[in-house]
Design an enzyme around this catalytic site. Structure first.
Site, short mmCIF file in Angstrom:
data_model
loop_
_atom_site.label_atom_id
_atom_site.label_comp_id
_atom_site.label_asym_id
_atom_site.label_seq_id
_atom_site.Cartn_x
_atom_site.Cartn_y
_atom_site.Cartn_z
N ASP A 77 -8.71 -8.47 24.55
CA ASP A 77 -7.37 -8.38 25.11
C ASP A 77 -6.39 -7.74 24.13
O ASP A 77 -6.58 -7.78 22.91
CB ASP A 77 -6.83 -9.78 25.44
CG ASP A 77 -7.38 -10.35 26.73
OD1 ASP A 77 -8.35 -9.78 27.27
OD2 ASP A 77 -6.85 -11.38 27.18
N HIS A 80 -9.36 -10.54 20.48
CA HIS A 80 -8.28 -9.57 20.54
C HIS A 80 -8.51 -8.42 19.57
O HIS A 80 -8.63 -8.65 18.36
CB HIS A 80 -6.94 -10.26 20.22
CG HIS A 80 -6.60 -11.35 21.20
ND1 HIS A 80 -7.16 -12.61 21.11
CD2 HIS A 80 -5.79 -11.36 22.29
CE1 HIS A 80 -6.70 -13.35 22.12
NE2 HIS A 80 -5.88 -12.61 22.83
#
Length: 231
Positions: free
Chosen positions: A16, A177
């Site tokens: 993400d 991430h």
């Protein structure tokens, strides 16, 4: 029919908040070395930064999936004062950019969406009724998660945290991430840990993490949305 009945544990790896030059490219190198495919849920503002689109294009060319993770990653759809304006600003504003990368549209291809949940908290601020209607009307598949090792906080030991949860799940959807925090330096160790566990790394998502599939509501969103209770 559920897609979750199997004797081997499965893991779907998702990234993400990128793409970030200097991070996402290294992540792609590591995934290629381990022959692992993943899904990248990109933020519109990052996609429009220099080098962002090229990184996303590389991810697609190497067999990874691209999903929509809002335009700014700052506004929770269920907490916005003006729900329609939030949908326009956070989903519609960068929809075309992401569709062209993913080869998707309202009538064909795969439109993946992951909401901004402010630290991964799955509560009634995640969606608004307007957001749910938009995702339904425009044939999105919404992808949530069940393993969040908080790599932005646990920069070095997030792999141990993730692997401990994965060992308890039949099918894990892991969020990490591809951001410049330093956490992705531990991605090779995490992938080696998956090998040691003997899990299958897959591209699909379990039904339990997909409340909306190609615009169709699959299970209740009452805990994620004020005013929506659909079974």
């Amino acid at each position: 029919m559920s897609n979750e009945g199997t004797s081997r544990r499965r893991v779907t790896l998702t990234f993400d908040n990128g793409p970030y030059p200097g991070v996402t490219d290294v992540v792609l190198d590591v995934l290629a070395a381990h022959r692992v495919t993943a899904a990248f849920f990109v933020v519109g503002e990052q996609l429009r930064q220099p080098g962002g689109r090229e990184l996303a294009q590389r991810a697609v060319a190497e067999g990874h999936r691209i999903g929509h993770h809002t335009a700014t990653h700052t506004l929770q759809l269920g907490a916005a004062e003006d729900a329609d304006a939030a949908v326009a600003a956070e989903i519609v504003a960068v929809e075309h950019d992401i569709d062209t990368l993913a080869g998707a549209s309202e009538t064909e291809g795969e439109r993946l969406f992951r909401p901004y949940a402010a630290g991964g908290v799955l509560d009634s601020r995640v969606f608004s009724s307007a957001a749910v209607r938009y995702l339904q009307d425009h044939r999105y598949t919404c992808v949530l998660w069940n393993v969040l090792p908080r790599d932005w906080e646990y920069l070095t030991d997030w792999p141990d945290r993730a692997l401990a949860e994965i060992a308890r799940n039949d099918w894990s959807v892991v969020i990490v991430h591809d951001m410049p925090t330093g956490a992705m330096a531990k991605l090779p160790a995490f992938l080696e840990g998956l090998d040691a566990l003997g899990v299958d790394v897959v591209a699909d998502f379990p039904d339990s993490c997909v409340p909306i599939k190609q615009g169709q509501l699959k299970h209740s969103l009452s805990h994620l949305t004020n005013g929506v209770d659909v079974a």
